[in-house]
Design an enzyme around this catalytic site. Structure first.
Site, PDB file in Angstrom:
ATOM      1  N   SER A 233       2.515   8.428  -2.778  1.00 23.11           N
ATOM      2  CA  SER A 233       1.407   9.307  -2.525  1.00 23.11           C
ATOM      3  C   SER A 233       1.851  10.111  -1.398  1.00 23.11           C
ATOM      4  O   SER A 233       1.858  10.100  -0.257  1.00 23.11           O
ATOM      5  CB  SER A 233       0.377   8.286  -1.922  1.00 23.11           C
ATOM      6  OG  SER A 233      -1.027   8.972  -1.577  1.00 23.11           O
TER       7      SER A 233
ATOM      8  N   GLY B 169       1.786   2.456  -3.024  1.00 25.74           N
ATOM      9  CA  GLY B 169       1.521   3.248  -4.315  1.00 25.74           C
ATOM     10  C   GLY B 169       2.270   2.761  -5.759  1.00 25.74           C
ATOM     11  O   GLY B 169       2.557   3.386  -6.605  1.00 25.74           O
TER      12      GLY B 169
ATOM     13  N   THR C 254       1.406   0.503  -7.798  1.00 29.51           N
ATOM     14  CA  THR C 254       0.680   0.605  -9.098  1.00 29.51           C
ATOM     15  C   THR C 254       0.594   1.746  -9.721  1.00 29.51           C
ATOM     16  O   THR C 254       0.651   1.731 -10.871  1.00 29.51           O
ATOM     17  CB  THR C 254      -0.764  -0.200  -8.819  1.00 29.51           C
ATOM     18  OG1 THR C 254      -0.527  -1.659  -8.244  1.00 29.51           O
ATOM     19  CG2 THR C 254      -1.322  -0.368  -9.816  1.00 29.51           C
TER      20      THR C 254
ATOM     21  N   LYS D 169       2.788  -8.212 -14.027  1.00 25.77           N
ATOM     22  CA  LYS D 169       2.604  -8.602 -12.643  1.00 25.77           C
ATOM     23  C   LYS D 169       2.754 -10.113 -12.466  1.00 25.77           C
ATOM     24  O   LYS D 169       2.033 -10.940 -12.746  1.00 25.77           O
ATOM     25  CB  LYS D 169       0.907  -8.022 -12.454  1.00 25.77           C
ATOM     26  CG  LYS D 169       0.882  -8.265 -10.646  1.00 25.77           C
ATOM     27  CD  LYS D 169       1.481  -7.209  -9.886  1.00 25.77           C
ATOM     28  CE  LYS D 169       1.063  -7.400  -8.678  1.00 25.77           C
ATOM     29  NZ  LYS D 169       1.717  -6.130  -7.701  1.00 25.77           N
TER      30      LYS D 169
ATOM     31  N   ALA E 162       5.017  -7.655  -5.649  1.00 26.82           N
ATOM     32  CA  ALA E 162       3.863  -7.724  -4.592  1.00 26.82           C
ATOM     33  C   ALA E 162       4.656  -7.422  -3.438  1.00 26.82           C
ATOM     34  O   ALA E 162       5.319  -8.057  -2.903  1.00 26.82           O
ATOM     35  CB  ALA E 162       3.395  -9.313  -4.787  1.00 26.82           C
ATOM     36  N   GLY E 163       3.950  -6.357  -2.690  1.00 25.80           N
ATOM     37  CA  GLY E 163       4.630  -6.287  -1.312  1.00 25.80           C
ATOM     38  C   GLY E 163       6.042  -5.576  -1.349  1.00 25.80           C
ATOM     39  O   GLY E 163       6.211  -4.641  -2.419  1.00 25.80           O
TER      40      GLY E 163
ATOM     41  N   ASP F 171      -4.127  -5.229 -10.416  1.00 22.14           N
ATOM     42  CA  ASP F 171      -2.957  -4.112 -10.911  1.00 22.14           C
ATOM     43  C   ASP F 171      -2.930  -3.933 -12.057  1.00 22.14           C
ATOM     44  O   ASP F 171      -2.725  -2.639 -12.623  1.00 22.14           O
ATOM     45  CB  ASP F 171      -1.897  -4.367  -9.917  1.00 22.14           C
ATOM     46  CG  ASP F 171      -2.041  -4.204  -8.652  1.00 22.14           C
ATOM     47  OD1 ASP F 171      -3.063  -3.924  -7.861  1.00 22.14           O
ATOM     48  OD2 ASP F 171      -1.270  -4.945  -7.838  1.00 22.14           O
TER      49      ASP F 171
ATOM     50  N   GLU G 123       0.803  -1.357   0.078  1.00 17.50           N
ATOM     51  CA  GLU G 123       0.194   0.233  -0.089  1.00 17.50           C
ATOM     52  C   GLU G 123       0.985   1.179  -0.246  1.00 17.50           C
ATOM     53  O   GLU G 123       0.534   2.306   0.774  1.00 17.50           O
ATOM     54  CB  GLU G 123      -0.949   0.095   1.250  1.00 17.50           C
ATOM     55  CG  GLU G 123      -1.816  -1.246   1.273  1.00 17.50           C
ATOM     56  CD  GLU G 123      -2.688  -1.523  -0.028  1.00 17.50           C
ATOM     57  OE1 GLU G 123      -3.303  -0.390  -0.438  1.00 17.50           O
ATOM     58  OE2 GLU G 123      -3.049  -2.515  -0.326  1.00 17.50           O
TER      59      GLU G 123
END
Length: 232
Positions: free
Chosen positions: A173, A15, A17, A38, A113-114, A51, A13
């Protein structure tokens, strides 16, 4: 930007993507062909948008999207694969898919991922192993606020320890009203990471229309990522 670039995060989480979409949009604005890979999508059921679809929605339908595996539970890829009874995605398969896309596209973005060192298979392989097989440069996407300096430093240190090159750090973000720590982090992140700050994405960028996103994306990124930003 050309060739294959791996996009990782300092965690979930942050950002990744949206940053991947911004890099894709910047490349498209230069007339380059772009593919997004991905390797493992977790936490999304079959048939649901994920994504890759979000990247194409923001950056443009001309982006080629590819996904190697999808697991329904929002867990690390190896854990999600084991619990679902589905096959894991090994680094060799990721590298093969990325190289195949690179034969037909100017730029291939591989979105992890992550974080960098989450497990992808039973052997404990990670996205870093795939990046090493590809001899690919890595973009690190980081959070904006308190705690990000340590997480980013650990990620870039792990990359250097594996002989991997970092193109830069992108803040995924950035809030409209940043607090003191967030404002200071813009200056401090390059020092902590040992690599340039290559972009700052505004909070809410993912809610923009495709036209708005594509027009604005190059201004969020520096020249290292195909953008026009100069004040980072």
């Amino acid at each position: 930007m050309r060739g294959i670039t791996v996009v990782t995060g300092t965690g979930t989480e942050v950002g990744k993507t949206i940053a991947t979409a911004a890099m894709a949009a910047a490349a498209l604005s230069q007339g380059l062909s772009v593919a997004v890979l991905k390797p493992a999508q977790t936490g999304v059921a079959a048939g649901e948008p994920a994504d890759v679809e979000q990247v194409r929605q923001l950056a443009g339908e001309e982006v080629t999207g590819a996904e190697l595996a999808r697991y329904p539970e929002p867990l690390a890829p190896e854990t999600a694969a084991r619990r679902s009874g589905l096959a894991c995605v090994a680094p060799a398969r990721i590298a093969e898919a990325a190289r195949g896309l690179a034969q037909r596209h100017d730029l291939v973005l591989v979105e992890g991922a992550g974080g960098l060192l989450v497990r992808y298979d039973e052997a404990g392989s990670t996205l870093a192993d795939a990046a090493r097989l590809l001899d690919a440069e890595v973009v690190v996407v980081a959070a904006a606020g308190l705690g990000t300096l340590n997480a980013t430093a650990l990620t870039t240190e792990a990359l250097r320890a594996r002989g991997l090159r970092t193109l830069g750090v992108v803040i995924g973000s950035f809030p409209a009203e940043p607090d003191l720590a967030t404002r200071c982090n813009v200056e401090d992140l390059p020092t902590a990471a040992g690599t340039p700050l290559a972009g700052v994405l505004p909070a809410g960028a993912g809610a923009m229309s495709s036209a708005e996103f594509r027009a604005a994306a190059p201004s969020w990124l520096t020249g290292a990522l195909g953008g026009s930003r100069t004040d980072t």
